[in-house]
Design an enzyme around this catalytic site. Structure first.
Site, PDB file in Angstrom:
ATOM      1  N   HIS A   1       0.790  -1.230   0.000  1.00 60.30           N
ATOM      2  CA  HIS A   1       0.000   0.000   0.000  1.00 60.30           C
ATOM      3  C   HIS A   1       0.820   1.276   0.000  1.00 60.30           C
ATOM      4  CE1 HIS A   1       1.115   0.050   4.208  1.00 60.30           C
ATOM      5  NE2 HIS A   1       0.650   1.277   4.294  1.00 60.30           N
TER       6      HIS A   1
HETATM    7  N1  UDP Z   1      -3.513  -4.638   9.114  1.00 56.39           N
HETATM    8  C1  UDP Z   1      -4.734  -5.258   9.329  1.00 56.39           C
HETATM    9  N2  UDP Z   1      -5.409  -5.755   8.250  1.00 56.39           N
HETATM   10  C2  UDP Z   1      -4.903  -5.703   6.984  1.00 56.39           C
HETATM   11  C3  UDP Z   1      -3.643  -5.104   6.791  1.00 56.39           C
HETATM   12  C4  UDP Z   1      -2.976  -4.560   7.882  1.00 56.39           C
HETATM   13  O1  UDP Z   1      -5.219  -5.344  10.458  1.00 56.39           O
HETATM   14  O2  UDP Z   1      -5.579  -6.161   6.065  1.00 56.39           O
HETATM   15  C5  UDP Z   1      -2.823  -4.066  10.285  1.00 56.39           C
HETATM   16  C6  UDP Z   1      -1.435  -4.579  10.479  1.00 56.39           C
HETATM   17  O3  UDP Z   1      -1.427  -5.811  11.142  1.00 56.39           O
HETATM   18  C7  UDP Z   1      -0.803  -3.451  11.286  1.00 56.39           C
HETATM   19  C8  UDP Z   1      -1.476  -2.228  10.724  1.00 56.39           C
HETATM   20  O4  UDP Z   1      -2.666  -2.676  10.101  1.00 56.39           O
HETATM   21  O5  UDP Z   1      -1.114  -3.566  12.651  1.00 56.39           O
HETATM   22  C9  UDP Z   1      -0.498  -1.623   9.751  1.00 56.39           C
HETATM   23  O6  UDP Z   1      -1.090  -0.764   8.971  1.00 56.39           O
HETATM   24  P1  UDP Z   1      -0.577  -0.396   7.499  1.00 56.39           P
HETATM   25  O7  UDP Z   1       0.232  -1.503   6.925  1.00 56.39           O
HETATM   26  O8  UDP Z   1      -1.777   0.060   6.784  1.00 56.39           O
HETATM   27  O9  UDP Z   1       0.300   0.904   7.795  1.00 56.39           O
HETATM   28  P2  UDP Z   1       1.835   1.191   8.084  1.00 56.39           P
HETATM   29  O10 UDP Z   1       2.235   0.367   9.257  1.00 56.39           O
HETATM   30  O11 UDP Z   1       2.604   0.895   6.844  1.00 56.39           O
HETATM   31  O12 UDP Z   1       1.875   2.650   8.398  1.00 56.39           O
END
Ligand code: UDP
Length: 366
Positions: free
Chosen positions: A206
């Site tokens: 993403h």
């Molecule tokens: N997550 C979730 N469902 C999904 C994808 C991600 O619950 O389908 C959770 C993941 O386990 C983590 C959080 O969302 O706790 C991370 O978010 P994301 O990857 O969107 O953002 P980033 O960490 O890159 O800022």
């Protein structure tokens, strides 16, 4: 009683906020949550509040689907109005999204003590909107709660020793969440029954630097398609990525599912063979659940995972991704090292906010 306004807006912030909100409730602190509306689909937002029992937002600004400037600007205006009305003792922001920056700016301009959880992280890639948000938020925060030693070092390199802000290492609140909810996830999630896959690789895509560059996105999808010939690849797909794949006519051959709730995500992390991602949070969660990780970026803020051999950076090149998969498959790592605080980060953070020697309640302009 102390009153805290917490600003959240995006999926990772709900996960992080769950951990501090629980501690605030235990300590009898009045916390009011402001949801900016950045993520609004039920499976990107509501499910986290329900499963993790996060207090319902008192305000929802419903700002989404806009460019960075308009989004941040409208959030700033909305948050300022709320802060003027609520007069909190401190404002709390998490991570590195536009909601983080808007909340930080609104608080700082009103001279309300500002706490940044997940401070000090750097990718040193200024093309990332997240990097801009982090740097600016850190600079105007009064209490910088850092997850790692690297984060503290980063701040020192930027001269924070000479800035009137308190820097504390509290650990990573996402480990608190992973540990706290793991058992509940076992009881509540039925994702494994639905998928019926004895062996699979879990992937997420993403990051804007990947999704907004069709060449990079093609490389990533080609790499995952190739791995999928060997072992099923399961991707709970972010809505932005889904939209761009359709627009660019890029066709994945692996299993795409809707974004899942946190409990399902924990079960996927627990049972997968390996994790392939461009997410910040998921890189660490791979480590928490003792899985090798491949990160489809050129750099990471979580450098200790790479240094200790738990994570390989591949960028978006299909061949590199496939090679990293083969390299990681045969790796046997010892995951017992304490890199992130072992589940005590939120407790330490709240203790620091409430009784730490920083500018809590001082310099109030309103
Ligand atoms: N997550 C979730 N469902 C999904 C994808 C991600 O619950 O389908 C959770 C993941 O386990 C983590 C959080 O969302 O706790 C991370 O978010 P994301 O990857 O969107 O953002 P980033 O960490 O890159 O800022």
């Amino acid at each position: 009683m102390k009153k805290i306004i917490t600003i959240v807006g995006a999926r990772p912030q709900f996960v992080k906020a769950a951990t501090l909100s629980r501690q605030f409730a235990l300590q009898g602190v009045e916390e009011k949550i402001v949801h900016t509306g950045q993520h609004y689909d039920a499976n990107m937002s509501d499910v986290f509040f329900d499963e993790m029992e996060i207090p319902r937002p008192v305000y929802n600004l419903e700002v989404h689907g806009l460019g960075h400037g308009a989004m941040t600007g409208r959030m700033l205006e909305g948050i300022e109005e709320i802060l003027l009305k609520e007069k909190p003792d401190a404002v709390l922001v998490y991570g590195d999204t536009n909601s983080t920056l808007a909340g930080a700016l609104a608080a700082a301009k009103l001279h309300i003590p500002l706490v940044h959880v997940e401070a000090g992280l750097r990718s040193y890639n200024m093309q990332m909107p997240e990097e801009i948000n982090r740097i600016l938020t850190d600079r105007i925060s009064n209490l910088l709660l850092c997850p790692t030693d690297t984060a503290i070092e980063n701040l020192k390199k930027e001269g924070f020793d000479h800035i009137d802000a308190k820097i504390v290492k509290n650990g990573d609140v996402m480990q608190d969440a992973a540990l706290f909810y793991a058992e509940k996830a076992e009881q509540k999630s039925d994702i494994l029954k639905k998928l019926q896959l004895p062996k699979f690789v879990l992937a997420t895509i993403h990051r804007q630097e990947n999704t907004d560059n069709p060449e990079k996105l093609r490389g990533i999808i080609a790499g995952l398609n190739e791995i999928n010939k060997e072992v099923p690849v399961v991707v709970p797909l972010h809505p932005r990525t889904r939209g761009i794949l359709a627009k660019e006519n890029i066709v994945p051959e692996f299993s795409i599912i809707e974004p899942v709730g946190y409990f399902d995500m924990i079960m996927l992390l627990k049972t997968c063979e390996m994790v392939i991602t461009d997410s910040g949070g998921v890189q660490k969660e791979a480590f928490f659940f003792e899985k090798q990780c491949i990160t489809m970026r050129e750099e990471t803020e979580w450098v200790e995972l790479v240094q200790h051999g738990f994570n390989i950076l591949t960028g978006s090149d299909a061949e590199k991704i496939v090679n990293a998969y083969h390299e990681s498959k045969s790796k046997k790592s010892d995951f017992r090292i304490n890199l992130y605080g072992q589940g005590l980060a939120a407790e330490r953070a709240v203790k620091e906010i409430l009784v730490g020697n920083w500018q809590f309640r001082s310099n109030r302009a309103i």
